[in-house]
Design a protein around this motif. Structure first.
Motif, mmCIF file in Angstrom:
data_model
loop_
_atom_site.group_PDB
_atom_site.id
_atom_site.type_symbol
_atom_site.label_atom_id
_atom_site.label_comp_id
_atom_site.label_asym_id
_atom_site.label_seq_id
_atom_site.Cartn_x
_atom_site.Cartn_y
_atom_site.Cartn_z
ATOM 1 N N GLN A 165 0.831 -1.205 0.000
ATOM 2 C CA GLN A 165 0.000 0.000 0.000
ATOM 3 C C GLN A 165 0.869 1.259 0.000
ATOM 4 O OE1 GLN A 165 -2.669 -0.263 3.330
ATOM 5 N NE2 GLN A 165 -3.536 -2.216 2.680
ATOM 6 N N GLN A 199 2.507 2.263 -3.347
ATOM 7 C CA GLN A 199 1.674 3.007 -4.291
ATOM 8 C C GLN A 199 1.768 4.502 -4.032
ATOM 9 O OE1 GLN A 199 -2.307 1.063 -4.899
ATOM 10 N NE2 GLN A 199 -1.462 -0.516 -3.546
ATOM 11 N N ASP A 250 3.209 1.550 -9.425
ATOM 12 C CA ASP A 250 1.919 1.103 -9.956
ATOM 13 C C ASP A 250 1.760 -0.366 -9.606
ATOM 14 O OD1 ASP A 250 -0.425 0.734 -11.271
ATOM 15 O OD2 ASP A 250 0.395 0.926 -13.296
#
Length: 452
Positions: free
Chosen positions: A65, A68, A73
């Motif tokens: 998480q 990102q 990506d």
């Protein structure tokens, strides 16, 4: 009297293997070792190593998480327990093979079966064969303890958690020590709805209170549902699930209930009492500083002695035993100021005295800091690092160092060297900070937050 072996080791864990290897490979003794399960013991097969690999696995969800936010990506679809578990089994097989090769290369003869003590110089194997030895070393470790109550047979322990066929959707961890808290964090990180019941007032009893509170708050903020002052009355099978009844009368269903409420020495039916070896109230083998029991020819190292139940300590004890008995170097292990790490999330590294224990011994100064570290701050997380130095007000010696932070175990190893050497607060202050890093805060704490 002629013996079959100079040393017969019962138990193939870290302490027993180190003692056997050093006695045979370094000091030329004729050594045999018997292990009834898998070589490597609790740490390698059902403890530190598989647990740490599960810790790593449980951390990648948040890492993905955060990645990102850092511009990667990524499409994270979830955790595949079976794929991870296959890799875990292969790694444990590899490590067990390494342990066996270590013993073979050192000239140690191994027996893959249970051994028991017959008398001061005799051991018996499960197949009925017996051997004599000038010295016998007990290194059988410990096992998880589950209290007896209605439905207690439905609970698993840390031994079985590594062999789960499927990852549960909802789990209950019973206990408040480091094993219970670590597995609560692991399962939570793997996406399991995780509950933790502990009968005490706060988890991680025996550690620094401020650190315990910080860890518990972080765990709860990340989804672990901790209920202190709560224990289990009974467990019942409810279809394919387990219904747990708590001491407050509430009931709740879980897929898995894991007990981590302490460990006991593995001395049952080992023949020690019959051979004259004195045991403690928990079944622990009573030894002196040189690991010698009440029977001069029988020694014991590691968790079975209930001194400090840590793998590196067992290794030190095993090595010191071999050097003393076979190497002509009379020495003991060192049980003072042993650093340790608790692999909760956040990780906890500690060495020396807690604030509470230090304050009971002498006047102290306490230095603390809490802050959001750069890496997770950028990702928008509210996680906070906590660090503490406990300092003698009279001698200025750092009595305790406590770190709650990512990679705290790595940091406390190095801080442990300084504390072990008797570093003062001024020694810390004179050390130039490594910037930007979390650990630099250890050498930039200038004013005490309180005295006691």
């Amino acid at each position: 009297m002629t013996f079959d072996y100079d040393l017969f080791v019962i138990g193939g864990g870290s302490g027993g293997v180190r003692a056997a290897r050093v006695a045979s490979g370094d000091h030329g003794a004729k050594v045999a070792l018997a292990e009834e399960y898998r070589m490597g013991g609790t740490c390698v097969i059902r403890g530190c190593v598989p647990k740490k690999l599960m810790v790593f696995a449980s951390e990648y969800g948040e890492m993905a998480q955060d990645a990102q936010v850092y511009g990667w990506d990524m499409d994270v679809k979830g955790f595949d327990w079976s794929r991870f578990h296959d890799g875990l089994v292969k790694e444990l097989d590899r490590l067990e093979g390494a342990y066996r090769n270590t013993l073979k290369n050192a000239g140690v003869e191994t027996f893959n079966q249970r051994a028991t003590v017959v008398d001061a110089h005799t051991v018996a194997l499960a197949d009925g064969s017996t051997f004599t030895a000038k010295h016998i070393l007990i290194a059988v470790g410990g096992r998880p303890f589950v209290p007896e109550f209605e439905g207690s047979d439905l609970a698993i322990t840390s031994n079985e958690v590594f062999h789960m066929e499927d990852l549960p959707k909802k789990a209950l961890i019973v206990g408040g020590g480091y094993i219970a808290s670590e597995f609560a964090c692991i399962l939570n990180g793997l996406g399991v709805e995780t509950h933790q019941y502990y009968r005490g007032s706060q988890i991680l009893r025996g550690f620094d209170d401020e650190c315990r509170n910080h860890i518990a708050s972080h765990m709860q903020a990340h989804g672990v549902q901790i209920r202190c002052g709560t224990d289990i009355v009974k467990l019942n099978k409810q279809g394919g699930r387990i219904l747990a009844t708590a001491t407050d009368g509430t009931t709740e269903e879980f897929d898995v209930v894991m007990y981590a409420t302490g460990r006991v020495p593995n001395t049952d039916a080992l023949g020690l009492a019959g051979a004259g070896v004195k045991l403690g109230l928990k079944g622990e083998v009573i030894v002196d500083d040189y690991s010698q029991t009440s029977v001069p020819s029988i020694f014991a190292v590691g968790d079975v002695t209930d001194r400090i139940a840590l793998t590196p300590v067992a290794i030190r004890e095993g090595h010191a035993f071999a050097d003393t008995v076979f190497g002509g170097m009379k020495r003991t292990a060192d049980w003072d100021l042993v650093p340790s790490a608790v692999f909760t999330q956040p990780e906890f590294g500690t060495v020396g005295l807690s604030e509470e224990d230090a304050a009971a011994q002498c006047p102290i100064e306490v230095y603390t800091t809490a802050f959001r570290p750069m890496q997770t701050l950028f990702a928008g997380r509210q996680d906070r690092v906590f660090m503490k130095l406990v300092v003698s007000a009279q001698t200025r010696v750092v009595l305790g160092c406590h770190i709650v932070a990512p990679h705290a175990g790595e940091m406390i190893q190095l801080a442990g060297i300084a504390v072990k050497m008797g570093a003062t607060k001024e020694d810390f202050d004179r050390t130039v900070a490594v910037h930007p890093s979390i650990s630099e805060e250890l050498v930039t704490l200038r004013k005490p937050v309180r005295t006691a």
